[in-house]
Scaffold this motif. Structure first.
Motif, PDB file in Angstrom:
ATOM      1  N   VAL A  25      33.729  41.369  45.095  1.00  0.00           N
ATOM      2  CA  VAL A  25      33.683  42.343  44.420  1.00  0.00           C
ATOM      3  C   VAL A  25      34.657  42.060  42.974  1.00  0.00           C
ATOM      4  O   VAL A  25      36.018  41.818  43.270  1.00  0.00           O
ATOM      5  CB  VAL A  25      34.025  43.515  45.113  1.00  0.00           C
ATOM      6  N   ARG A  26      34.380  41.720  41.790  1.00  0.00           N
ATOM      7  CA  ARG A  26      35.693  41.227  40.451  1.00  0.00           C
ATOM      8  C   ARG A  26      35.761  43.071  39.559  1.00  0.00           C
ATOM      9  O   ARG A  26      34.796  42.893  39.290  1.00  0.00           O
ATOM     10  CB  ARG A  26      35.023  40.532  39.867  1.00  0.00           C
ATOM     11  N   ASP A  27      36.045  43.963  39.736  1.00  0.00           N
ATOM     12  CA  ASP A  27      35.833  45.317  39.008  1.00  0.00           C
ATOM     13  C   ASP A  27      37.626  44.716  39.040  1.00  0.00           C
ATOM     14  O   ASP A  27      37.634  45.721  39.295  1.00  0.00           O
ATOM     15  CB  ASP A  27      34.756  46.037  39.293  1.00  0.00           C
ATOM     16  N   GLY A  28      37.699  45.420  37.491  1.00  0.00           N
ATOM     17  CA  GLY A  28      38.633  45.508  36.937  1.00  0.00           C
ATOM     18  C   GLY A  28      39.958  45.232  37.674  1.00  0.00           C
ATOM     19  O   GLY A  28      39.920  43.447  37.857  1.00  0.00           O
TER      20      GLY A  28
END
Length: 173
Positions: free
Chosen positions: A44-47
């Motif tokens: 997961v690569r969010d923010g």
């Protein structure tokens, strides 16, 4: 085979796959997750918070809801559905039977893995090709199929692309 219809996502603060694999196995053992279910990791690569999230999926809504309740009571943030459609499977039907050296045909017949893809080759391997599992087989969901990426190895064999004990980046610096 398509992923089971009932799935939950589990948010974590983990950044390493090995730790995520261990947590996924611990959770599944703790809640008695069925052997015909799936447990995956998702990058997961969010923010500003890249991490490895988890998903658990089963054919029974009751099983998944019981797992959700248990995890929520333990303080986990649980969401509806898997994080994405390209999870890396750690727990899947037949995973425990993938030990030693098997032919590609045996690997497919013993597990939920539907296909083996050899890196750098346009066609799949001959079903009689031997695959050295290293007791570490992590297929990924691709277009609704569980696919194992493999690479050529010594003596005309194959090995799973992902290694059990990767060398950390810049380990020799």
């Amino acid at each position: 085979m398509t992923p089971p219809p009932y799935a939950i996502g589990i948010d974590t603060s983990l950044t390493g796959l090995r730790e995520a694999d261990d947590l996924l196995r611990d959770i599944a053992a703790d809640v008695g997750f069925p052997e015909d279910a799936f447990g995956c990791t998702h990058l997961v690569r969010d923010g500003d918070r890249p991490r490895v999230a988890l998903s658990l999926a089963a054919g029974s809504e009751a099983v998944v809801e019981a797992v959700r309740a248990r995890l929520t009571s333990q303080g986990y943030r649980v969401t509806e559905g898997a994080w994405d459609h390209a999870g890396r499977a750690v727990l899947y039907p037949g995973a425990a039977a993938l030990t030693g050296t098997l032919t590609v045909a045996e690997l497919v017949s013993r597990s939920a893995i539907e296909r083996v893809r050899v890196l750098g080759r346009p066609d799949g391997p001959d079903p009689a090709t031997r695959l050295v599992t290293r007791e570490f087989v992590r297929p990924q969901w691709q277009d609704g199929e569980l696919v194992l990426a493999a690479m050529p190895a010594v003596g005309g064999t194959l090995v799973p692309f992902e290694v059990p004990d990767p060398t950390p980046c810049c380990a020799d610096h």
